[in-house]
Design a protein around this motif. Structure first.
Motif, short mmCIF file in Angstrom:
data_model
loop_
_atom_site.label_atom_id
_atom_site.label_comp_id
_atom_site.label_asym_id
_atom_site.label_seq_id
_atom_site.Cartn_x
_atom_site.Cartn_y
_atom_site.Cartn_z
N VAL A 72 0.83 -1.28 0.07
CA VAL A 72 0.06 -0.46 0.07
C VAL A 72 0.66 1.43 -0.04
O VAL A 72 0.78 2.35 -0.76
N LEU A 73 1.57 0.91 0.67
CA LEU A 73 2.77 2.37 1.01
C LEU A 73 3.22 2.83 -0.08
O LEU A 73 3.70 3.95 -0.28
N VAL A 76 2.59 4.45 -3.32
CA VAL A 76 2.36 5.80 -3.48
C VAL A 76 3.82 7.04 -3.29
O VAL A 76 3.61 7.45 -3.99
N ASP A 162 -4.31 11.04 0.18
CA ASP A 162 -3.20 10.15 -0.31
C ASP A 162 -2.55 9.34 1.42
O ASP A 162 -3.05 8.18 1.21
N TRP A 163 -2.40 10.39 2.28
CA TRP A 163 -1.82 9.69 3.28
C TRP A 163 -2.95 9.09 3.51
O TRP A 163 -3.37 7.79 4.39
N VAL A 166 -4.08 5.92 2.59
CA VAL A 166 -2.97 4.79 2.35
C VAL A 166 -3.44 4.02 4.14
O VAL A 166 -3.84 3.14 4.05
#
Length: 228
Positions: A72-73, A76, A162-163, A166
């Motif tokens: 996931v992270l 990004v 976006d964070w 996440v």
């Protein structure tokens, strides 16, 4: 044109406290295992079973955490920061953690089967102490590097939306919340805990006293004391 809101330091509080909880637990378990080897701690069958369960839950939490980062992270970060971020070393650490977690769990299961009077100096106890010590060292080194290298990239290049996406995606992947939540809360100072309460919302915070009470009983059996 609207400028995206950057991720702020407080937005990283959840992952930071998660890191602190995992590191503290691994160190605490390594110290306990070392005392078991010397006979300073007596571990009967009930305590051995509780210890194996606790270690199994911690191992699952660590695996869930780094698997979520990989899946996931990291994408990004690569999309937002491009060649400003190099995740190879951190990904290698994740790959090294998995077999170590298997060994830790296996050793804990073995210790749970050894009679209390036979545990001091027993190969299963020595193996558990060795693997937990290695886990604590690797985890501390990995997390320090991650926070040193990755956190500034998040703050500089990942928009807040976006964070938050996440974090939502990681939550959707599940996890052992009754185990994680009380330990994360215990890693927070009063100001940080107040921020968590505001950010997490009422439902999650209502769960905290219940999960803390239940985990405290297990903690006392495993470690001989309750600190949560």
């Amino acid at each position: 044109m609207t400028t995206a809101t950057p991720t702020l330091r407080n937005d990283l509080l959840g992952i930071t406290l998660g890191h602190r909880a995992m590191c503290a637990d691994s160190r605490r378990l390594a110290a306990l295992a070392a005392r078991i080897v010397t006979g300073a701690e007596r571990v009967d069958r009930a305590r051995g079973a509780a210890l194996a369960r606790w270690i199994g839950r911690l191992a699952a939490e660590i695996h869930h955490h780094h698997e979520a980062e990989d899946d996931v992270l990291w994408p990004v970060l690569e999309r937002r920061a491009g060649d400003r971020v190099d995740l190879a070393a951190l990904t290698d650490d994740h790959a090294a953690l998995d077999p170590l977690l298997v060994e830790v769990r296996r050793a804990a299961d073995d210790v749970a089967q050894v009679p209390a009077d036979a545990l001091p100096g027993h190969p299963a106890a020595r193996a558990l102490a060795q693997h937990l010590g290695a886990l604590a060292d690797l985890l501390a080194e990995h997390i320090a590097e991650e926070e040193r290298e990755v956190f500034p990239i998040i703050l500089a290049h990942v928009p807040q939306d976006d964070w938050h996406a996440v974090e939502a995606a990681v939550r959707d992947r599940g996890g052992d919340m009754p185990f994680v939540l009380p330990r994360v809360a215990a890693a927070a100072d009063p100001e940080q805990l107040a921020h968590l309460r505001r950010a997490a919302g009422p439902v999650l915070m209502v769960l905290l006293p219940v999960t803390r009470w239940r985990l405290r009983r297990a903690e006392k059996l495993v470690f001989g004391e309750a600190t949560l």
